[in-house]
Design an enzyme around this catalytic site. Sequence first.
Site, PDB file in Angstrom:
ATOM      1  N   GLU A 162       0.882  -1.235  -0.211  1.00  0.00           N
ATOM      2  CA  GLU A 162       0.076   0.051   0.152  1.00  0.00           C
ATOM      3  C   GLU A 162       0.793   1.322   0.090  1.00  0.00           C
ATOM      4  OE1 GLU A 162      -2.725  -0.294   3.109  1.00  0.00           O
ATOM      5  OE2 GLU A 162      -3.615  -2.063   2.360  1.00  0.00           O
ATOM      6  N   ASN A 204       2.350  -4.846  -3.337  1.00  0.00           N
ATOM      7  CA  ASN A 204       0.974  -5.288  -3.147  1.00  0.00           C
ATOM      8  C   ASN A 204       0.064  -4.190  -2.726  1.00  0.00           C
ATOM      9  OD1 ASN A 204      -1.121  -7.605  -2.358  1.00  0.00           O
ATOM     10  ND2 ASN A 204      -0.786  -6.812  -0.446  1.00  0.00           N
ATOM     11  N   HIS A 239     -10.198  -6.264  -2.324  1.00  0.00           N
ATOM     12  CA  HIS A 239     -11.256  -5.926  -1.199  1.00  0.00           C
ATOM     13  C   HIS A 239     -12.396  -5.274  -2.266  1.00  0.00           C
ATOM     14  CE1 HIS A 239      -8.684  -7.197   1.672  1.00  0.00           C
ATOM     15  NE2 HIS A 239      -7.949  -6.376   1.747  1.00  0.00           N
ATOM     16  N   GLU A 267      -5.771 -11.015  -1.489  1.00  0.00           N
ATOM     17  CA  GLU A 267      -6.699 -10.477  -0.399  1.00  0.00           C
ATOM     18  C   GLU A 267      -8.132 -10.316  -0.571  1.00  0.00           C
ATOM     19  OE1 GLU A 267      -5.209  -7.452   2.158  1.00  0.00           O
ATOM     20  OE2 GLU A 267      -3.239  -7.535   1.569  1.00  0.00           O
ATOM     21  N   ASP A 269     -11.864 -10.474  -0.825  1.00  0.00           N
ATOM     22  CA  ASP A 269     -13.225 -10.474  -0.352  1.00  0.00           C
ATOM     23  C   ASP A 269     -14.108  -9.595  -0.949  1.00  0.00           C
ATOM     24  OD1 ASP A 269     -12.530  -7.794   0.898  1.00  0.00           O
ATOM     25  OD2 ASP A 269     -11.809  -8.892   2.444  1.00  0.00           O
TER      26      ASP A 269
END
Length: 467
Positions: A162, A204, A239, A267, A269
């Site tokens: 990030e 990432n 996400h 990651e 979701d």
Amino acid sequence: MLLTRKRRRAVIAGVVTVATAALGIGLSTQFASAQTTLRGAADELGKDIGVAVSYSQLMNNAQYRNIVATEFNSLTAENAMKWDATEPSDGNYTFTQADAIVDFAEDNGQTVHGHTFVWHQQTPSWVQGLSGTAMRAAMVDHINTVANRYEGRVDSWDVVNEVVSDSNGAMRDSFWLRAMGEGYITTAFQTARAADPNADLYINDYSIEADNAKSDRIYTIAQGLVGQGLLDGVGFQSHLILGQVPSTMEANLQRFVDLGLKVRITELDIRIAMPADSSELARQAQDYERVVSICAELADCTGVTVWGLRDGDSWVPGVFPGEGAPLLFNDDYSKKPAYNSVLSALGDGTTEPPTSDPVTTTSPTPGAGCTATLSVQSPWNTGATYAGTVKANQNLSGWTVTWTWPGSERISNAWSFQGNLSGATVTGSNAPYNGTLATGQTTTFGFNITKPDGATASVPTVTCTPA
């Protein structure tokens, strides 16, 4: 003796012992067939299907352990490998939790994706207050210590996490940037490469799935790191919000692959405004299938990791009040519709093949400038995902493919080609990044269709023409 990197999960052909040294657990588990578990389907496909795991759940919940072992071939520590967990005070390293997770993975033939060395969150305050020189020394020591400990045991690492802000692709105004400048990213990768030369190194970030200002900045950073031989892949956190899988996601991942990089959904979701009803859960299943299909169809996508096992394990409700239900399992460990869609996207072997030849060569005569093929990848009742391949029979600076749908099929969204796509007759040309091909090279494109009549998705005759 440790199994060779990347080969540890080959033990799934037999009985695998689910065990942790700390608990002395000896639970024997016979993995189900490749058609009935995510793990089996992913192994057949040669991809990772991973899950972010909680140390406390893994140690204390037998049902959680069993599902993690049987359904997934890759693990990521949700928190146990972050800086605040591994070095809470200067030089005071503690690896109890991280060791247990890596041990569990090795006992169960799973790979490990390490997360993460350098992040602006979950880094102890003692690091954040250092001067630039001292901060650099602390970073180098930390990466060396952690990477050396797990060399040969952790297959890949999120080296920096990030680093780009959410606005206009600017660098994130973190304590790292303020103390060390943008060079902190290069330092982190140089250190990680030296510490474990065989691990794959990733950058990432979130909200980079689409072609946008943030992913453009990551692309620029990636170009620089690739030029120095420091970067192996890009992690797309994904996400996502229900119904908002970006239409440009396939093309965006492809441009990073075209840099010579691996890509990974790190990651995943997909959150829903609560309470979630059955139609929303069905739409979530479609979204999951779309994302996993992108990775399944992209040779250089190493895999997909879902960020947690059960809905109740997720970080989402705590950060996005009123939203939740983002994962593949309910709190009682029952499978949600999204589980079945992921299994289908990985290739569960239960989908009926198209009635016509799934791959149709379409050049009108041998030796024409290019040939094209189409195949149905993931059909469902009212739609399907298709993959297309263009092969150059001569050097190409561009290409166009055309066909006419024989029935009600219509393209709803597409990636890696563009043009007049929505009608009965399709005329699509290369995207800016995949038109130039040398003789013998291939490139790919893809799309989703709707077919309201519910008929079997057809494979029409396609013509490829050099630009």
